[in-house]
Enzyme design. Sequence first.
Site, mmCIF file in Angstrom:
data_model
loop_
_atom_site.group_PDB
_atom_site.id
_atom_site.type_symbol
_atom_site.label_atom_id
_atom_site.label_comp_id
_atom_site.label_asym_id
_atom_site.label_seq_id
_atom_site.Cartn_x
_atom_site.Cartn_y
_atom_site.Cartn_z
ATOM 1 N N HIS A 452 36.886 47.486 31.411
ATOM 2 C CA HIS A 452 36.145 46.441 32.141
ATOM 3 C C HIS A 452 36.759 46.078 33.485
ATOM 4 O O HIS A 452 36.407 45.040 34.040
ATOM 5 C CB HIS A 452 36.082 45.158 31.320
ATOM 6 N N LYS A 643 31.008 31.721 38.897
ATOM 7 C CA LYS A 643 31.787 32.783 38.247
ATOM 8 C C LYS A 643 33.235 32.333 38.268
ATOM 9 O O LYS A 643 33.560 31.328 38.905
ATOM 10 C CB LYS A 643 31.630 34.110 38.998
ATOM 11 N N ARG A 644 34.112 33.063 37.570
ATOM 12 C CA ARG A 644 35.521 32.702 37.651
ATOM 13 C C ARG A 644 35.977 32.710 39.109
ATOM 14 O O ARG A 644 35.445 33.460 39.938
ATOM 15 C CB ARG A 644 36.353 33.688 36.824
ATOM 16 N N LYS A 649 36.663 37.903 44.227
ATOM 17 C CA LYS A 649 35.256 37.479 44.175
ATOM 18 C C LYS A 649 34.859 36.716 45.449
ATOM 19 O O LYS A 649 33.690 36.467 45.705
ATOM 20 C CB LYS A 649 35.005 36.619 42.943
ATOM 21 N N THR A 751 27.736 40.231 35.507
ATOM 22 C CA THR A 751 26.565 40.024 34.652
ATOM 23 C C THR A 751 25.801 38.793 35.139
ATOM 24 O O THR A 751 24.597 38.688 34.935
ATOM 25 C CB THR A 751 26.968 39.830 33.172
ATOM 26 N N LYS A 755 21.681 37.824 35.573
ATOM 27 C CA LYS A 755 21.007 36.595 35.124
ATOM 28 C C LYS A 755 20.231 35.954 36.272
ATOM 29 O O LYS A 755 19.117 35.458 36.090
ATOM 30 C CB LYS A 755 22.046 35.608 34.570
HETATM 31 C C1 NBG Z 1 34.994 41.794 33.544
HETATM 32 C C2 NBG Z 1 34.594 42.292 34.930
HETATM 33 C C3 NBG Z 1 33.138 42.032 35.209
HETATM 34 C C4 NBG Z 1 32.290 42.575 34.094
HETATM 35 C C5 NBG Z 1 32.768 42.021 32.767
HETATM 36 C C6 NBG Z 1 31.999 42.577 31.604
HETATM 37 C C7 NBG Z 1 37.295 41.522 32.713
HETATM 38 C C8 NBG Z 1 38.588 42.205 32.435
HETATM 39 N N1 NBG Z 1 36.333 42.263 33.246
HETATM 40 O O1 NBG Z 1 32.783 42.640 36.429
HETATM 41 O O2 NBG Z 1 35.379 41.666 35.897
HETATM 42 O O3 NBG Z 1 30.950 42.236 34.287
HETATM 43 O O4 NBG Z 1 34.133 42.337 32.561
HETATM 44 O O5 NBG Z 1 32.019 43.950 31.613
HETATM 45 O O6 NBG Z 1 37.168 40.357 32.448
#
Ligand code: NBG
Length: 929
Positions: A452, A643-644, A649, A751, A755
């Site tokens: 991920h 988002k975080r 980002k 994701t 949405k």
């Molecule tokens: C996160 C990514 C996102 C991705 C999500 C789900 C982690 C390690 N990865 O871009 O930063 O959408 O995983 O796949 O949190």
Amino acid sequence: MVWNPFKKKDEADLVSTEATDSTPSASTVPPPEKTQEKQNGEEQSLSPSVPPAPDNSSSTNVGVAEPVAEVKIQTEQLNEEPQGFVCVPEIRVEDDRTGLDIETLKRAFADNLFYIQGKLGSMATPNDYYMALAYTVRDRLLQRWLNSAQTYLRGDVKVVCYLSAEFLLGPHLGNNLINLGIYDRIEQAITESGLDLQELIAQEEEPGLGNGGLGRLAACYIDSLASLEIPAIGYGIRYEFGIFDQEIQDGWQVEITDKWLRYGNPWEIARPEIAVEVKLGGYVDHYVDDAGNYRTHWIPDREVHGVPYDTPILGYRVNTANTLRLWKAEAPESFDFQAFNVGDYYGAVDAKISSENITKVLYPNDEQVQGKRLRLEQQYFFVSCSLQDMIRLYLLENPNLDNFHETFAVQLNDTHPSIGVPELMRLLVDEHHMAWEQAWQITTHTFAYTNHTLLPEALEKWSVQLFGRVLPRHLEIIYEINRRFLDMVRIRYPDNDAKLASLSLIDELGKKSVRMAHLACVGSYAINGVAQLHTELLKKDVLHDFYALWPEKFSNKTNGVTPRRWVVQNNPGLSKLISRKIGDRWITHLDELRKLEQFADDPQFQAQWQQVKQNCKHQLTKQIKERTGVVVDPTSMFDIQVKRIHEYKRQHLNALHIITLYNRLKENPDLDLQPRTFIFGGKAAPGYFMAKLMIKLITSVGEVVNNDPDVRDRLKVVFLPDYNVTNSQRVYPAADLSEQISTAGKEASGTGNMKFSLNGALTIGTLDGANVEIREEVGAENFFLFGLTTPEVKEQKANGYNSWDVYNANPGLKKAIDMISCGFFSHGDQQLFKPLLDSLLYDDKYMLFADYQDYIDCQDRVGDAFKHKDAWTKMSILNTARSGKFSSDRAIREYCQEIWQVEPVPIELQEYVQANAVLRVRQPNGSKA
Ligand code: NBG
């Protein structure tokens, strides 16, 4: 027992169910919506004083109104005329735990309040009402849940086990009502009980057992698995404290402990009877047994109990209810006794605390690893519990473990559970005495691994020293796996030490460490990325050497989100509008949204679309006022980044745009500028100073902008505190513009971007993660693209990119940066944002300055486009219409077909009738029924 008022006086009081009998039959109970239709269509209320005329044409129960609203007439009985009675119908109470009649629901709700919460209406708190309702709904899931569990125990069913350290579920109640298809009925029952369903739903504390995208993806995937009727178990950790609650104080993030279990959790059922033991620490003895076999014996210095807590995960309008099994660590009792007996009371308590600490708290890091012992213990704990559980289940039906991999497909959600590879080897070889080669064959046909991240700091590594202290036997196993693996590499690449070093499971540079991503790659039969670009970059860079070895293992599975939560539940207005136009099949076949394309130019449909968006914006406006006190204009453009918080980002790039607009308005008050409301939300990892400073920057810019009479009617900045699943509910539906502005090549997928697009927001974004595919789907003309591409980022860096030069060459950028630097947003404090500015001016790892001008220009195009309402609305409709690909159903179908090789297994419901409930576990002769 059934009360039959139509029987003769002396026999009427209580009629044993035995008279009506029936062993639960194997008849199939229709799925919920059908049940509903049947009840709507066929049931009629009757006055108890007027016995109904027998109706032989219907076999449905008939509801009877107060005061004996509870009684039902079982019309099947009407044909029988027992001697001495004149057409005496059997009357039975609708099953209080499964019945869907409004009266039944009301009664069950009141009954649960009384018997489970121990409260009368007059003394109940809102939480009591919520709990009573939750139990009422849970009862209606149980039949599906138990039938699903029973079916999966059949030997011929292959089960997906999704191993994830995080499941960011969000509240259950609303979602279960939708998936069960009883939202409207419950709403009516609650309203008729004098309460407000929305208020009760709002009572639920969400299980925040995840950080962000990765954990939420796991939640979307278990929804889709159940909705697609795929046998699956989600395995994870039952953190006592989930992701912290965020408060904003003086513009800074403050973390508050998330005590989500404080008032109990009605959705879970503890299963202490199938708890497992997990060993930690200690050392390993090696010996040869009587038969001459080499054996090992791990003598741990600690043992912990893993107690499973099960939550049903119901699919949408199907009978499948899968299990989410989360493990809680508990101290084995013996520990307390030993210490207690020698008078060491505190020692006894310490041991208990240290065992239970393992599942106390979720590490609030996202895309960042810290080699903390407790984290390794958490990972090992839940993985060991889960694998032991699978083996237990498997051995219920099978004599040995030879074909384990044919029954379980185990997905590793990132590297967090990759310790599963040596753990399954240990269980097979050490505990079940299987030969290494056979065990390795099974292991490498069991696991599949999803990566991920592309950020090096998020690729997990554990120091060998720490690893050996916590898991001495696993370190030996890893060395053995590595030895055999590197032998294979040597044959493939003779005399190539560099290859060996780069592929090895052990990083020998600096402090020796175990590379968990390498372990996952070697131990899995499939490896996937989460968006096309991400998978390509894995193959090219991060996992290049593994790709060269095993290209056939690699594939892409672009992420997806569940339309049930992210559209049906969160945006009922839009859902209804869509369903009125194209029917409601899109809820499970999201590609059908394409049918909306034909209405994209239709003025009437556009007007309805705008109206829905406007209503959502009003709702968010209200929430913003309540939660932050800021009053925003719902007709302004809602420009949202949630988002975080992370430097890659680039929330601070967004802030630079706000400052730029602010300056333009100050310079030219008559500027024709589209009014905008900038909305931010997201948590920063508590130890990530720069991210916390980014929050402070946003809130500080907001303070100036929102209070400046020259601009505040045209620009507003809002930081929504405590962004989580619950608080996101109003956000996506209300967005006009979705900010997806990460540095190209850094965001694996995203994701949130999906949405937003599904809910009709337009994206301003870079060619990063799944943005690339969103743009492909919705069309370049309906997407605002800016910024460097991944190769361009690389190239600029290789050519000595210097952000200081960019800063000096760009007056708009320079002005914005200088204002921050001179304390314009910090009451004159020139030091406050210095660390952030220094990192931009002297390093700019994430290329903000390189992308600044293109971003601003693109935002200008966005502003112009928004002025043309109809054209914008058309683009919005097309975004929704063309986002079908981003359903988690599509993603899960791909996993099922291309990785797991599993098929749907529809669940037949064995009818459960409360009134007939009787246990016949054994036959009178003692044999099992
Ligand atoms: C996160 C990514 C996102 C991705 C999500 C789900 C982690 C390690 N990865 O871009 O930063 O959408 O995983 O796949 O949190």
